[in-house]
Design a protein around this motif. Structure first.
Motif, PDB file in Angstrom:
ATOM      1  N   GLU A 198      43.873  27.778  46.269  1.00 58.04           N
ATOM      2  CA  GLU A 198      42.718  27.526  45.409  1.00 58.04           C
ATOM      3  C   GLU A 198      41.804  26.483  46.058  1.00 58.04           C
ATOM      4  OE1 GLU A 198      41.906  28.895  42.616  1.00 58.04           O
ATOM      5  OE2 GLU A 198      43.721  29.766  41.780  1.00 58.04           O
ATOM      6  N   PRO A 199      40.510  26.484  45.793  1.00 59.28           N
ATOM      7  CA  PRO A 199      39.783  27.484  45.027  1.00 59.28           C
ATOM      8  C   PRO A 199      39.483  28.708  45.884  1.00 59.28           C
ATOM      9  CG  PRO A 199      38.278  25.815  45.798  1.00 59.28           C
ATOM     10  CD  PRO A 199      39.635  25.403  46.263  1.00 59.28           C
ATOM     11  N   LYS A 200      39.434  29.870  45.260  1.00 57.17           N
ATOM     12  CA  LYS A 200      39.218  31.087  46.040  1.00 57.17           C
ATOM     13  C   LYS A 200      38.334  32.037  45.261  1.00 57.17           C
ATOM     14  CE  LYS A 200      43.633  32.738  44.339  1.00 57.17           C
ATOM     15  NZ  LYS A 200      45.015  33.024  44.686  1.00 57.17           N
ATOM     16  N   TRP A 201      37.660  32.898  46.003  1.00 55.03           N
ATOM     17  CA  TRP A 201      36.750  33.866  45.407  1.00 55.03           C
ATOM     18  C   TRP A 201      37.009  35.231  46.014  1.00 55.03           C
ATOM     19  CZ3 TRP A 201      35.527  28.990  46.984  1.00 55.03           C
ATOM     20  CH2 TRP A 201      35.126  28.098  45.993  1.00 55.03           C
ATOM     21  N   PHE A 235      42.842  45.366  39.215  1.00 53.24           N
ATOM     22  CA  PHE A 235      44.135  44.721  39.478  1.00 53.24           C
ATOM     23  C   PHE A 235      44.029  43.322  40.070  1.00 53.24           C
ATOM     24  CE2 PHE A 235      44.734  49.344  39.832  1.00 53.24           C
ATOM     25  CZ  PHE A 235      45.476  49.501  38.683  1.00 53.24           C
ATOM     26  N   PRO A 246      41.186  39.772  40.273  1.00 49.34           N
ATOM     27  CA  PRO A 246      39.906  39.293  39.761  1.00 49.34           C
ATOM     28  C   PRO A 246      38.824  39.328  40.852  1.00 49.34           C
ATOM     29  CG  PRO A 246      41.399  37.475  40.117  1.00 49.34           C
ATOM     30  CD  PRO A 246      42.196  38.713  40.346  1.00 49.34           C
ATOM     31  N   PRO A 294      50.639  45.926  38.104  1.00 49.82           N
ATOM     32  CA  PRO A 294      50.336  44.761  37.274  1.00 49.82           C
ATOM     33  C   PRO A 294      48.891  44.307  37.494  1.00 49.82           C
ATOM     34  CG  PRO A 294      51.714  44.151  39.128  1.00 49.82           C
ATOM     35  CD  PRO A 294      51.658  45.641  39.115  1.00 49.82           C
ATOM     36  N   VAL A 295      48.267  43.806  36.430  1.00 54.70           N
ATOM     37  CA  VAL A 295      46.891  43.328  36.512  1.00 54.70           C
ATOM     38  C   VAL A 295      46.916  41.814  36.634  1.00 54.70           C
ATOM     39  CG1 VAL A 295      44.669  43.264  35.365  1.00 54.70           C
ATOM     40  CG2 VAL A 295      46.136  45.249  35.085  1.00 54.70           C
ATOM     41  N   LEU A 296      46.269  41.298  37.678  1.00 53.45           N
ATOM     42  CA  LEU A 296      46.190  39.851  37.853  1.00 53.45           C
ATOM     43  C   LEU A 296      44.874  39.365  37.273  1.00 53.45           C
ATOM     44  CD1 LEU A 296      47.324  39.463  41.568  1.00 53.45           C
ATOM     45  CD2 LEU A 296      48.718  39.282  39.538  1.00 53.45           C
ATOM     46  N   THR A 297      44.932  38.391  36.366  1.00 52.85           N
ATOM     47  CA  THR A 297      43.693  37.778  35.903  1.00 52.85           C
ATOM     48  C   THR A 297      43.471  36.495  36.709  1.00 52.85           C
ATOM     49  OG1 THR A 297      44.763  36.477  34.209  1.00 52.85           O
ATOM     50  CG2 THR A 297      44.053  38.687  33.593  1.00 52.85           C
ATOM     51  N   ARG A 298      42.240  35.987  36.642  1.00 47.73           N
ATOM     52  CA  ARG A 298      41.914  34.818  37.452  1.00 47.73           C
ATOM     53  C   ARG A 298      42.682  33.585  36.990  1.00 47.73           C
ATOM     54  NH1 ARG A 298      41.803  31.908  40.661  1.00 47.73           N
ATOM     55  NH2 ARG A 298      40.222  31.202  42.117  1.00 47.73           N
ATOM     56  N   ALA A 299      42.938  33.508  35.694  1.00 45.12           N
ATOM     57  CA  ALA A 299      43.607  32.312  35.178  1.00 45.12           C
ATOM     58  C   ALA A 299      45.035  32.204  35.693  1.00 45.12           C
ATOM     59  CB  ALA A 299      43.607  32.344  33.653  1.00 45.12           C
ATOM     60  N   TRP A 345      46.193  38.133  47.968  1.00 40.23           N
ATOM     61  CA  TRP A 345      45.368  37.351  47.040  1.00 40.23           C
ATOM     62  C   TRP A 345      46.154  36.170  46.488  1.00 40.23           C
ATOM     63  CZ3 TRP A 345      40.740  36.132  45.494  1.00 40.23           C
ATOM     64  CH2 TRP A 345      40.558  35.553  44.242  1.00 40.23           C
ATOM     65  N   LEU A 346      47.417  36.414  46.124  1.00 39.44           N
ATOM     66  CA  LEU A 346      48.223  35.330  45.568  1.00 39.44           C
ATOM     67  C   LEU A 346      48.545  34.264  46.621  1.00 39.44           C
ATOM     68  CD1 LEU A 346      50.656  37.342  43.305  1.00 39.44           C
ATOM     69  CD2 LEU A 346      48.819  35.848  42.575  1.00 39.44           C
ATOM     70  N   GLN A 401      47.404  42.476  46.452  1.00 39.74           N
ATOM     71  CA  GLN A 401      47.716  41.486  45.415  1.00 39.74           C
ATOM     72  C   GLN A 401      48.512  40.330  46.004  1.00 39.74           C
ATOM     73  OE1 GLN A 401      49.561  43.867  42.315  1.00 39.74           O
ATOM     74  NE2 GLN A 401      47.691  43.739  41.122  1.00 39.74           N
ATOM     75  N   ARG A 407      39.066  32.241  32.797  1.00 39.30           N
ATOM     76  CA  ARG A 407      38.926  33.694  32.973  1.00 39.30           C
ATOM     77  C   ARG A 407      40.276  34.374  32.736  1.00 39.30           C
ATOM     78  NH1 ARG A 407      35.983  34.073  38.625  1.00 39.30           N
ATOM     79  NH2 ARG A 407      36.547  36.251  38.378  1.00 39.30           N
ATOM     80  N   THR A 408      40.605  34.514  31.474  1.00 38.94           N
ATOM     81  CA  THR A 408      41.912  35.062  31.122  1.00 38.94           C
ATOM     82  C   THR A 408      41.890  36.584  30.964  1.00 38.94           C
ATOM     83  OG1 THR A 408      41.392  34.588  28.835  1.00 38.94           O
ATOM     84  CG2 THR A 408      42.728  32.973  29.991  1.00 38.94           C
ATOM     85  N   PHE A 423      38.028  28.532  36.614  1.00 40.96           N
ATOM     86  CA  PHE A 423      38.874  29.707  36.825  1.00 40.96           C
ATOM     87  C   PHE A 423      39.859  29.901  35.674  1.00 40.96           C
ATOM     88  CE2 PHE A 423      38.170  28.382  41.395  1.00 40.96           C
ATOM     89  CZ  PHE A 423      37.131  29.269  41.577  1.00 40.96           C
ATOM     90  N   GLY A 424      40.335  28.796  35.126  1.00 38.39           N
ATOM     91  CA  GLY A 424      41.328  28.873  34.063  1.00 38.39           C
ATOM     92  C   GLY A 424      40.824  29.545  32.813  1.00 38.39           C
TER      93      GLY A 424
END
Lengths: 191, 164
Positions: A92-95, A121, A123, B157-162, A87-88, A84, A163-164, A160-161
């Motif tokens: 951006e942009p990332k896939w 956990f 996207p 924790p779950v990370l969403t794309r937004a 990933w953080l 995680q 995809r909540t 991307f925004g």
């Protein structure tokens, strides 16, 4: 300006399409390789299968230089916070590609320590099935991702925004529900 | 005189049980005498290497009297002899003396046994979990721990794309 006034070697497109076209053909993968899928990932990048044909050969081990995370292999619960965090750290942009049965669902490792699918956990954009998938299959996945980026990608990443919702299933699988129910029944029968 | 004969004569009244399968020499010892016996084998015999420390959970095992068996495999690099020393501990507070003072390799081996079975080793310099995360509270190789855990693998924790 009428079309007949446009000189040769000029074409018109939208900025979104131009940016997405450029991005899709220069993906920089971040290899998060933890198991045998990682070996297939390395084979994909090397000369026989030659991922460079699709512009995605620049594997970087710094997440800050990458825009495509390939999770190849099982992720245990001690590794998940690392995943995680990486990933953080990616700009951006990332896939994200979830490669292989273990990264997608936990595979045969249905134990206390193994995360049952990284999509719970982080996207995930694309799943590559297989145990492990052959390099051709990973390349097919990357081509499909390129297609996804080209159709629907935007310059400032507004898609991307939207995809909540988390991509994965809710973090309780059937077995756990059964066990919780049995434990409750036992409690009820004791009381 | 072999190491086993030396043990037989020195610890005659302590209820040591000797058995053998092919070249596998096994000795069951009482937990109270464990450190003394291992120190004897290290210092007065020539068993200078601790190859393995592991444990077995005998919960619901047919014919078992004790909950945990702890197994030490020691090797002599001089004669290539190998001895398997086994002892038993029980709930609620399984405790054994640490053999770190005899063999330095006991450090991580005992930490692993502690991590997986919850058997404590008194006198260990740094008895922390070694494989599972520090915040883990269960002992996963105990037989009463479910294979799929108690939801630890979903506790993130779950990370969403937004938002990422």
């Amino acid at each position: 300006m009428a079309m007949k006034d446009v000189p040769d070697n000029i074409f018109m497109t939208s900025l979104d399409a131009a940016a997405s076209w450029a991005r899709s053909n220069s993906l920089w993968p971040m290899p998060f390789a933890t198991a045998c899928c990682g070996i297939e990932l390395m084979a994909t990048a090397s000369s026989r299968f030659d991922l460079a044909r699709f512009g995605a050969e620049v594997m970087r081990f710094s997440p800050r230089q990458c825009d495509l995370m390939i999770v190849a292999g099982r992720v245990v619960m001690k590794m998940l916070p690392v995943l995680q965090r990486i990933w953080l750290q990616m700009p951006e942009p990332k896939w994200c590609i979830s490669m292989g049965a273990c990264a997608c669902t936990g595979g045969v490792f249905d134990t206390y320590a193994v995360v049952q699918g990284v999509d719970r956990f982080i996207p995930v954009d694309l799943y590559v099935p297989g145990c492990p998938p052959r390099p051709e299959q990973l390349m097919a996945g990357i081509i499909a991702l390129q297609d996804k980026i080209k159709h629907g990608g935007t310059l400032n990443g507004t898609e991307f925004g939207k995809r909540t919702q988390p991509t994965g299933p809710t973090p309780y699988d059937l077995d756990e529900l059964i066990r919780i129910r049995e434990a409750n029944e036992k409690l009820i029968s004791i009381n | 005189m072999s190491a086993e004969d030396a043990l037989k004569s020195k610890f005659a009244g302590d209820g040591l049980a000797f058995s053998q399968f092919r070249d596998n020499h096994r000795i069951e010892v009482p937990a109270a005498k464990l450190f003394e016996i291992l120190a004897f084998l290290k210092n007065e015999q020539h068993f200078d290497m601790l190859a393995e420390v592991t444990a077995v959970d005998y919960l619901e095992y047919e014919g078992a009297k004790d909950r945990f068996g702890v197994v030490y495999v020691i090797v002599s690099t001089k004669t290539a002899e190998r001895l398997v020393i086994k002892t038993f501990v029980n709930d609620p507070e399984p405790l054994l003396p640490s053999v770190y003072s005899l063999w330095k390799s006991a450090d991580w081996l005992e930490r692993e046994v502690y991590d997986m079975f919850g058997i404590r080793f008194s006198g260990h310099p740094d008895l922390r979990r070694i494989l599972t995360p520090d915040e883990f509270t269960a002992y996963p190789l105990r037989k009463d721990y479910p294979l799929k855990g108690r939801g630890e693998r979903h506790n993130f924790p779950v990370l969403t794309r937004a938002e990422s």
